[in-house]
Design a protein around this motif. Structure first.
Motif, mmCIF file in Angstrom:
data_model
loop_
_atom_site.group_PDB
_atom_site.id
_atom_site.type_symbol
_atom_site.label_atom_id
_atom_site.label_comp_id
_atom_site.label_asym_id
_atom_site.label_seq_id
_atom_site.Cartn_x
_atom_site.Cartn_y
_atom_site.Cartn_z
ATOM 1 N N GLY A 90 0.778 -1.232 0.000
ATOM 2 C CA GLY A 90 0.000 0.000 0.000
ATOM 3 C C GLY A 90 0.805 1.274 0.000
ATOM 4 O O GLY A 90 0.282 2.350 0.336
ATOM 5 N N ARG A 91 2.071 1.207 -0.372
ATOM 6 C CA ARG A 91 2.932 2.388 -0.266
ATOM 7 C C ARG A 91 2.561 3.481 -1.266
ATOM 8 O O ARG A 91 2.820 4.665 -1.002
ATOM 9 N N LEU A 92 1.953 3.125 -2.392
ATOM 10 C CA LEU A 92 1.493 4.137 -3.349
ATOM 11 C C LEU A 92 0.038 4.517 -3.122
ATOM 12 O O LEU A 92 -0.491 5.379 -3.819
ATOM 13 N N GLY A 93 -0.607 3.864 -2.180
ATOM 14 C CA GLY A 93 -2.032 4.100 -1.977
ATOM 15 C C GLY A 93 -2.859 3.414 -3.047
ATOM 16 O O GLY A 93 -2.450 2.406 -3.621
ATOM 17 N N ARG A 94 -4.022 3.984 -3.330
ATOM 18 C CA ARG A 94 -4.892 3.441 -4.375
ATOM 19 C C ARG A 94 -4.388 3.917 -5.741
ATOM 20 O O ARG A 94 -4.160 5.114 -5.937
ATOM 21 N N VAL A 95 -4.173 2.987 -6.663
ATOM 22 C CA VAL A 95 -3.675 3.354 -7.992
ATOM 23 C C VAL A 95 -4.762 4.094 -8.764
ATOM 24 O O VAL A 95 -5.883 3.586 -8.928
ATOM 25 N N LEU A 96 -4.417 5.285 -9.241
ATOM 26 C CA LEU A 96 -5.342 6.113 -10.008
ATOM 27 C C LEU A 96 -5.103 6.001 -11.504
ATOM 28 O O LEU A 96 -6.049 6.013 -12.299
ATOM 29 N N GLN A 97 -3.826 5.918 -11.895
ATOM 30 C CA GLN A 97 -3.477 5.880 -13.317
ATOM 31 C C GLN A 97 -2.214 5.047 -13.494
ATOM 32 O O GLN A 97 -1.285 5.130 -12.690
ATOM 33 N N ALA A 98 -2.209 4.228 -14.551
ATOM 34 C CA ALA A 98 -1.046 3.391 -14.860
ATOM 35 C C ALA A 98 -0.822 3.423 -16.356
ATOM 36 O O ALA A 98 -1.694 3.013 -17.140
ATOM 37 N N ASP A 99 0.345 3.928 -16.773
ATOM 38 C CA ASP A 99 0.636 4.178 -18.183
ATOM 39 C C ASP A 99 1.900 3.450 -18.621
ATOM 40 O O ASP A 99 2.796 3.189 -17.817
ATOM 41 N N ALA A 100 1.980 3.175 -19.918
ATOM 42 C CA ALA A 100 3.186 2.583 -20.505
ATOM 43 C C ALA A 100 3.506 3.285 -21.811
ATOM 44 O O ALA A 100 2.613 3.530 -22.629
ATOM 45 N N TYR A 101 4.784 3.586 -22.005
ATOM 46 C CA TYR A 101 5.256 4.267 -23.212
ATOM 47 C C TYR A 101 6.420 3.481 -23.802
ATOM 48 O O TYR A 101 7.424 3.265 -23.132
ATOM 49 N N VAL A 102 6.255 3.042 -25.025
ATOM 50 C CA VAL A 102 7.304 2.294 -25.729
ATOM 51 C C VAL A 102 7.570 3.020 -27.039
ATOM 52 O O VAL A 102 7.003 2.700 -28.083
ATOM 53 N N LYS A 103 8.417 4.038 -26.970
ATOM 54 C CA LYS A 103 8.701 4.881 -28.132
ATOM 55 C C LYS A 103 10.056 4.484 -28.697
ATOM 56 O O LYS A 103 11.071 5.134 -28.451
ATOM 57 N N TRP A 104 10.033 3.397 -29.443
ATOM 58 C CA TRP A 104 11.240 2.767 -29.951
ATOM 59 C C TRP A 104 11.442 3.052 -31.427
ATOM 60 O O TRP A 104 10.588 3.615 -32.110
ATOM 61 N N HIS A 105 12.603 2.596 -31.902
ATOM 62 C CA HIS A 105 12.901 2.687 -33.332
ATOM 63 C C HIS A 105 13.453 1.358 -33.828
ATOM 64 O O HIS A 105 14.270 0.725 -33.149
ATOM 65 N N ARG A 106 12.962 0.926 -34.975
ATOM 66 C CA ARG A 106 13.505 -0.233 -35.671
ATOM 67 C C ARG A 106 13.813 0.169 -37.112
ATOM 68 O O ARG A 106 13.046 0.905 -37.730
#
Length: 340
Positions: free
Chosen positions: A136-152
């Protein structure tokens, strides 16, 4: 544990390095291309065998590590079921949900452990954050995001199979960003609804997406964003952001880089600044989490328990991916079914 590897491409080389480090001998390997398979055998000390069935029925193979394209795995799972061999397979487990569901069901009926490689679950940063959330160290999760800005590069996609729907199941989301999808599910919980927009072949000559943006509504009420691309030069380390009522944690690459938590108590966070990432080089990733996952899978086989990333976990990640793809095609939100 003695391992048999089917599929001896680039990711199998990474697996072989991890097995060498933890003392798991690769006793046999198989590959559709004989020359590449024999080269892998020489480099690893394995014996190259002429067929997948020959590898699966060998008594000196304790489990099978499957590193083929996801579109050709159901038959091999059937062989593992026939010969009672535990099976660990590369992500994504399949190109479609129907096959993935059948894989989980068949493995359960045959009573063989089934695991999907999602090695970032074993990063120090993710292990810490998983426990911190449970405490519970972050409390209640409000938002969870992921960013994968890669190049191939164009060379990366030069093989016709790359970025194809039939061979790989799609583009950047299913091949690169599915790791972050799995981590969001692992840390935050099930996703209830998704909405996506994509660009097909934005900068590469492929039929699937090399850019996708999506939104999540989690079953616990949190919301989130997913951005996935292989078109953004020069490529930037992937990022996972969790925002709770008590603070924020950010993982960049494979390291915890931000821990801003109000009145925090507990073990100190493993904050670091330099991270490993496959942002522009698919092979520029750490071997350590592979080692940990392989050890966990071996222990699961010995103890008769589920591995930390099971076939069902692989199914759930694929379910979110295919849900986003359906949303992009339909141009409307898609509900993710909770039932299997």
């Amino acid at each position: 544990m003695r391992v048999g590897i089917i599929g001896t491409g680039a990711i199998a080389v990474k697996h072989a390095q991890a097995y060498r480090n933890i003392g798991f001998p690769i006793v046999a390997c198989a590959n559709s291309g004989r020359l590449r398979g024999e080269e892998f055998a020489i480099s690893t000390g394995a014996e190259f065998v002429g067929s997948n069935e020959e590898l699966c029925r060998r008594p000196d193979v304790d489990y099978v590590d499957l590193c083929t394209l996801p579109s050709v795995r159901m038959e091999i799972l059937g062989l593992c079921a026939r010969y009672s061999k535990p099976l660990l397979m590369q992500k994504p487990m399949s190109v479609d949900l129907q096959t993935a569901r059948a894989m989980v069901t068949q493995a359960e009926k045959a009573h063989i452990p089934l695991g999907v490689v999602s090695q970032h679950r074993f990063d120090d940063s993710v292990l810490f954050l998983k426990q911190a959330l449970a405490d519970g160290r972050l409390g209640r999760v409000l938002q969870a995001d992921a960013y994968v800005k890669w190049h191939r590069s164009d060379e990366y996609y030069s093989r016709p199979i790359k970025g194809s729907w039939a061979g790989e199941g799609g583009g950047t989301l299913i091949n690169q960003a599915i790791h972050q999808v799995d981590l969001l599910l692992h840390l935050v919980g099930p996703v209830a609804r998704v909405f996506g927009e994509w660009k097909l072949g934005a900068t590469h000559s492929i039929e699937s997406e090399d850019m996708l943006v999506g939104t999540f509504r989690y079953a616990n009420g949190a919301i989130g964003v997913m951005e996935a691309s292989t078109s953004l030069w020069p490529g930037y380390p992937e990022r996972l952001e969790l925002h709770g009522t008590k603070g924020t944690a950010i993982i960049t690459g494979d390291k915890l880089t931000t821990w801003d938590v109000e009145n925090d108590i507990g073990d100190p966070p493993p904050l670091m600044s330099k991270a490993s990432s496959g942002a522009s080089d698919p092979m520029a990733i750490s071997i350590v989490p592979f080692e940990r996952q392989f050890q966990d899978f071996a222990q699961a086989c010995s103890e008769g328990r589920e591995p930390m990333c099971s076939g069902m976990d692989g199914f759930r990640a694929l379910q979110v991916v295919t849900g986003l793809y359906d949303s992009c095609r339909k141009e409307q939100p898609v509900t993710i079914r909770a039932e299997f």
